[in-house]
Design an enzyme around this catalytic site. Sequence first.
Site, PDB file in Angstrom:
ATOM      1  N   CYS A 112      43.708  50.380  40.873  1.00 16.68           N
ATOM      2  CA  CYS A 112      43.311  49.377  41.852  1.00 16.68           C
ATOM      3  C   CYS A 112      42.939  50.111  43.139  1.00 16.68           C
ATOM      4  O   CYS A 112      43.657  51.028  43.552  1.00 16.68           O
ATOM      5  CB  CYS A 112      44.486  48.430  42.116  1.00 16.68           C
ATOM      6  SG  CYS A 112      44.116  47.149  43.328  1.00 16.68           S
TER       7      CYS A 112
ATOM      8  N   HIS B  11      43.000  41.062  36.142  1.00 21.32           N
ATOM      9  CA  HIS B  11      43.457  41.858  37.295  1.00 21.32           C
ATOM     10  C   HIS B  11      42.964  41.217  38.601  1.00 21.32           C
ATOM     11  O   HIS B  11      43.723  41.075  39.569  1.00 21.32           O
ATOM     12  CB  HIS B  11      42.917  43.287  37.136  1.00 21.32           C
ATOM     13  CG  HIS B  11      43.229  44.230  38.259  1.00 21.32           C
ATOM     14  ND1 HIS B  11      44.011  45.353  38.108  1.00 21.32           N
ATOM     15  CD2 HIS B  11      42.864  44.221  39.574  1.00 21.32           C
ATOM     16  CE1 HIS B  11      44.106  45.991  39.271  1.00 21.32           C
ATOM     17  NE2 HIS B  11      43.410  45.322  40.185  1.00 21.32           N
ATOM     18  N   GLU B  12      41.681  40.813  38.610  1.00 21.61           N
ATOM     19  CA  GLU B  12      41.098  40.251  39.842  1.00 21.61           C
ATOM     20  C   GLU B  12      41.617  38.844  40.113  1.00 21.61           C
ATOM     21  O   GLU B  12      41.864  38.477  41.271  1.00 21.61           O
ATOM     22  CB  GLU B  12      39.570  40.265  39.767  1.00 21.61           C
ATOM     23  CG  GLU B  12      38.937  41.648  39.572  1.00 21.61           C
ATOM     24  CD  GLU B  12      39.403  42.685  40.576  1.00 21.61           C
ATOM     25  OE1 GLU B  12      39.682  42.313  41.736  1.00 21.61           O
ATOM     26  OE2 GLU B  12      39.521  43.870  40.209  1.00 21.61           O
TER      27      GLU B  12
ATOM     28  N   HIS C 151      44.714  39.115  41.863  1.00 21.80           N
ATOM     29  CA  HIS C 151      44.541  39.369  43.307  1.00 21.80           C
ATOM     30  C   HIS C 151      44.441  38.053  44.081  1.00 21.80           C
ATOM     31  O   HIS C 151      44.977  37.926  45.184  1.00 21.80           O
ATOM     32  CB  HIS C 151      43.279  40.189  43.576  1.00 21.80           C
ATOM     33  CG  HIS C 151      43.471  41.669  43.510  1.00 21.80           C
ATOM     34  ND1 HIS C 151      44.402  42.335  44.276  1.00 21.80           N
ATOM     35  CD2 HIS C 151      42.849  42.624  42.775  1.00 21.80           C
ATOM     36  CE1 HIS C 151      44.337  43.637  44.012  1.00 21.80           C
ATOM     37  NE2 HIS C 151      43.413  43.831  43.096  1.00 21.80           N
TER      38      HIS C 151
END
Length: 183
Positions: free
Chosen positions: A111, A154-155, A158
């Site tokens: 990341c 993953h995003e 976020h």
Amino acid sequence: MEVPKINILDESNKLLHQVSKDVEFPLSEEDKKRIQDMQDYLECSQIEEISQKYNLRAGMGLAYPQLGILKRIFVVVNAREDGTFEKHVVINPKILSFSEEMIYVGEGEGCLSVNRPVEGIVPRHARVTVKAYDVDGNEYQIRVREEIAVAFQHEIDHLDGILFVDRINKEFPFKDADKMREL
Ligand code: CO
């Protein structure tokens, strides 16, 4: 291509641990420019001559909270074998369905906001179907798989204030690796 000036926050910043808000359309010109810059930045980071010259870490995803803006927008850019790039702009995403099959990135997830080595596996669904909006506010659906599916999850994390390190088992970082497929 010039490398866009982008200030990526480090994991120590508390904005990276907050939940972002849905975006309203139409997007401002500023947001459209920023989204373009984010894609260009990732593309540059994956072109070796540029990344070496400007000392960029290679990344395939970037989410608004990493720039300190709590809006539900992210981009994913991935180099294809032929040197072109697969690009996604994902706004207000909702996961509609996901595979039972779980995978993890063997070399570990990375990341651009986590600037330290991290050991351990991050369990991800091998395939996910996502509903989202493009920059013009058009709704679309997409089924992504493998590394793109990992990037999307993953995003999306976020946008919910979750970093990949939060998903690694603290006590047993490689727990259940034998129950998942390594990517
Ligand atoms: Co990240």
